[in-house]
Design a protein around this motif. Structure first.
Motif, PDB file in Angstrom:
ATOM      1  N   UNK A   1      68.417  15.895  -8.691  1.00  0.00           N
ATOM      2  CA  UNK A   1      67.149  16.097  -7.995  1.00  0.00           C
ATOM      3  C   UNK A   1      66.826  14.916  -7.089  1.00  0.00           C
ATOM      4  N   UNK A   2      67.128  13.715  -7.558  1.00  0.00           N
ATOM      5  CA  UNK A   2      66.914  12.527  -6.719  1.00  0.00           C
ATOM      6  C   UNK A   2      67.776  12.597  -5.460  1.00  0.00           C
ATOM      7  N   UNK A   3      69.021  12.993  -5.624  1.00  0.00           N
ATOM      8  CA  UNK A   3      69.930  13.082  -4.470  1.00  0.00           C
ATOM      9  C   UNK A   3      69.426  14.099  -3.453  1.00  0.00           C
ATOM     10  N   UNK A   4      68.994  15.252  -3.924  1.00  0.00           N
ATOM     11  CA  UNK A   4      68.516  16.288  -3.014  1.00  0.00           C
ATOM     12  C   UNK A   4      67.230  15.842  -2.321  1.00  0.00           C
ATOM     13  N   UNK A   5      66.346  15.158  -3.055  1.00  0.00           N
ATOM     14  CA  UNK A   5      65.105  14.671  -2.464  1.00  0.00           C
ATOM     15  C   UNK A   5      65.367  13.611  -1.403  1.00  0.00           C
ATOM     16  N   UNK A   6      66.431  12.840  -1.562  1.00  0.00           N
ATOM     17  CA  UNK A   6      66.743  11.770  -0.610  1.00  0.00           C
ATOM     18  C   UNK A   6      67.570  12.251   0.575  1.00  0.00           C
TER      19      UNK A   6
END
Length: 326
Positions: free
Chosen positions: A186-191
């Motif tokens: 989720x962090x990767x997709x948000x970034x």
């Protein structure tokens, strides 16, 4: 004031209630459990709270505006549908549902009923995550990203002893990628947004869920490698590497600290202070959306991309849930 009902009487529900009440935007008004005795026992520490053992009765009551769902993963989607159909707003603990089909159905239903659907993905709402986003331009052209979240499950010994705890049971849509991997993903997709493609690897337990694994998200100029595990502990920092510098992130699931390392310059600690109960920030974001009457929001896009990737990754490594057959 948001009148809040909760489903689930475990530690994470207690933690979310504490976080929500600390914001000043919520009042706990209802608790659901499969038995009234269990609901009453859990609710007793919160004062005057109505207790329910019927989801339909709670959903159709006039005592709540929103519900927080912290039941086993496989129940998230069917329970959310009950409340959305009743016109109630929903905070779903991560993962929002078992697979992408369920997530898309929830998103469409929430849009139809004009209610707020929100995935409680704590990592993407903490202050230090915003620090990471703002610091990315200082890295120059991105080249390599390594996110690691490996945490030995307190229930793994029970599994090794021949028991069948929920966290290693496919009936409840569990396993490493669903319980652990969704945080760094989720962090990767948000970034970085949706990747062009992905690859996945995982090691399966005899129960049929993954014990640990690796995801690689392929972007145009760089890859994001995500290591996740429920059967080993990891202590290394996560990294975002660019041509001009690197960000080090301590404990990616909560972003406890952020350091900037630029070539030939001193290391700079960019970390800001965060509440010890980091669930406070997701509760604040839900309250902001609720009070502004916003039902279409960025988090829903991210939830769908994440679920599509975990669904595809499970297909690659051979993890099938009963929910996938429905």
């Amino acid at each position: 004031m948001i009148r809040l009902g909760v489903i689930g009487t475990n530690w994470i529900t207690d933690r979310f209630i504490s976080a929500a009440l600390s914001t000043g935007h919520y009042q706990l008004t209802a608790v659901y459990s499969r038995t009234l005795d269990k609901a009453s026992e859990f609710a007793s520490k919160y004062g005057q709270v109505k207790c329910y053992d019927s989801l339909d009765d709670l959903a159709n009551s006039d005592v709540i505006d929103a519900v927080y769902i912290a039941s086993p993963n496989s129940l998230h989607a069917p329970q959310a549908k009950v409340f959305i159909n009743a016109g109630k707003h929903v905070i779903g603990e991560k993962p929002l549902a078992s697979n992408i089909t369920e997530v898309q159905e929830l998103v469409a239903l929430a849009a139809e009923k004009q209610v707020l659907l929100f995935e409680a993905m704590v990592a993407t709402y903490v202050p230090n995550f915003d620090v990471i986003k703002k610091a990315l331009p200082k890295l120059g052209r991105l080249r390599k990203v390594y996110f690691s979240y490996c945490q030995y499950s307190s229930r793994y010994q029970k599994y090794l002893n021949g028991e069948n705890p929920n966290t290693f049971n496919p009936v409840f849509s569990n396993g490493s990628i669903m319980d652990i991997g969704v945080y760094p993903l989720s962090c990767a997709i948000a970034l970085f947004g949706e990747p062009g493609s992905m690859t996945a690897q995982g090691s399966l337990l005899d129960s049929g869920v993954d014990a640990h694994g690796t995801l690689v998200l392929h972007y145009q100029d760089f890859d994001v490698t995500i290591a996740h595990s429920k059967v080993s502990d990891g202590f290394i920092a996560s990294e975002i590497q660019g041509e001009q510098g690197t960000l080090l992130v301590d404990f990616i699931s909560q972003c406890r600290g952020v350091k900037l390392c630029r070539r030939d310059e001193p290391v700079v600690d960019l970390s800001v202070e965060q509440d010890e109960n980091t669930m406070r920030y997701e509760a604040e974001e839900f309250a902001r959306l609720f009070n502004a009457s916003i039902v279409s929001h960025e988090g829903l896009i991210r939830s769908q991309i994440v679920s599509a990737i975990t669904t595809q990754a499970r297909a690659i490594i051979g993890v099938r849930f009963p929910a996938d057959e429905q």
